[in-house]
Design a protein around this motif. Structure first.
Motif, PDB file in Angstrom:
ATOM      1  N   SER A   5      -6.269  -1.583  -2.635  1.00 26.31           N
ATOM      2  CA  SER A   5      -6.429  -1.346  -1.213  1.00 26.31           C
ATOM      3  C   SER A   5      -7.545  -0.331  -0.960  1.00 26.31           C
ATOM      4  N   ALA A   6      -7.602   0.697  -1.798  1.00 28.79           N
ATOM      5  CA  ALA A   6      -8.651   1.714  -1.655  1.00 28.79           C
ATOM      6  C   ALA A   6     -10.033   1.125  -1.923  1.00 28.79           C
ATOM      7  N   ARG A   7     -10.109   0.182  -2.851  1.00 31.36           N
ATOM      8  CA  ARG A   7     -11.404  -0.463  -3.137  1.00 31.36           C
ATOM      9  C   ARG A   7     -11.921  -1.217  -1.912  1.00 31.36           C
ATOM     10  N   THR A   8     -11.031  -1.905  -1.225  1.00 33.83           N
ATOM     11  CA  THR A   8     -11.456  -2.682  -0.058  1.00 33.83           C
ATOM     12  C   THR A   8     -11.604  -1.795   1.173  1.00 33.83           C
ATOM     13  N   ALA A   9     -10.975  -0.619   1.155  1.00 30.64           N
ATOM     14  CA  ALA A   9     -11.050   0.277   2.304  1.00 30.64           C
ATOM     15  C   ALA A   9     -12.442   0.851   2.496  1.00 30.64           C
ATOM     16  N   THR A  10     -13.243   0.849   1.451  1.00 26.86           N
ATOM     17  CA  THR A  10     -14.600   1.376   1.599  1.00 26.86           C
ATOM     18  C   THR A  10     -15.415   0.522   2.555  1.00 26.86           C
ATOM     19  N   GLU A  11     -14.976  -0.719   2.739  1.00 24.93           N
ATOM     20  CA  GLU A  11     -15.660  -1.609   3.690  1.00 24.93           C
ATOM     21  C   GLU A  11     -15.154  -1.409   5.117  1.00 24.93           C
ATOM     22  N   ASN A  12     -14.014  -0.784   5.261  1.00 24.80           N
ATOM     23  CA  ASN A  12     -13.414  -0.530   6.574  1.00 24.80           C
ATOM     24  C   ASN A  12     -13.716   0.891   7.005  1.00 24.80           C
ATOM     25  N   LYS A  13     -14.335   1.009   8.139  1.00 25.85           N
ATOM     26  CA  LYS A  13     -14.658   2.348   8.640  1.00 25.85           C
ATOM     27  C   LYS A  13     -14.358   2.373  10.123  1.00 25.85           C
ATOM     28  N   ARG A  14     -13.401   3.218  10.502  1.00 26.64           N
ATOM     29  CA  ARG A  14     -13.013   3.327  11.898  1.00 26.64           C
ATOM     30  C   ARG A  14     -14.042   4.167  12.649  1.00 26.64           C
TER      31      ARG A  14
ATOM     32  N   THR B  77       0.815  -1.221   0.000  1.00 26.49           N
ATOM     33  CA  THR B  77       0.000   0.000   0.000  1.00 26.49           C
ATOM     34  C   THR B  77       0.842   1.262   0.000  1.00 26.49           C
ATOM     35  N   SER B  78       2.150   1.134  -0.209  1.00 23.53           N
ATOM     36  CA  SER B  78       2.979   2.326  -0.294  1.00 23.53           C
ATOM     37  C   SER B  78       3.600   2.406  -1.684  1.00 23.53           C
ATOM     38  N   VAL B  79       3.920   3.613  -2.081  1.00 23.45           N
ATOM     39  CA  VAL B  79       4.474   3.864  -3.398  1.00 23.45           C
ATOM     40  C   VAL B  79       5.868   4.451  -3.221  1.00 23.45           C
ATOM     41  N   ASP B  80       6.766   4.124  -4.119  1.00 22.29           N
ATOM     42  CA  ASP B  80       8.139   4.609  -4.084  1.00 22.29           C
ATOM     43  C   ASP B  80       8.145   6.136  -4.242  1.00 22.29           C
TER      44      ASP B  80
END
Length: 102
Positions: free
Chosen positions: A90-99, A3-6
């Protein structure tokens, strides 16, 4: 999943002239004279940008008589593209994760 970019490579490619050089080299191997003609940049300025790209591993040199040809290393660009693809996934699956808020 990565999930990180150079960020160093992003910085190197973030300069408009360097990105133009990379775009041109994606089409064909060119010498400095060709790049001066295509970009309109001064030779010294162009040489400095090519040095940065070479040190970052984005381009390789190929001596040919008194000229130096530059070619793009597609594996480096593909690796960066893969990092962005991983980030998008990761961003696609993050929509299901909500803190929850405290």
């Amino acid at each position: 999943m990565l999930t990180s970019v150079d960020t160093e490579l992003i910085r190197v490619l973030g300069d408009p002239l360097r990105l133009r050089i990379v775009t041109l080299l994606a089409r064909e191997t060119l010498c400095t004279s060709h790049l001066v003609e295509e970009t309109g940049a001064r030779q010294t300025n162009l040489s400095n940008h090519l040095r940065v790209l070479r040190e970052a591993g984005v381009v390789e040199t190929e001596p040919c008589g008194r000229f130096t040809y530059y070619k793009l290393r597609p594996d480096v660009i593909a690796q960066l593209a893969g990092q962005f693809a991983d980030l998008a996934e990761s961003a696609r699956t993050a929509t299901e994760n909500k803190r929850a808020c405290p």
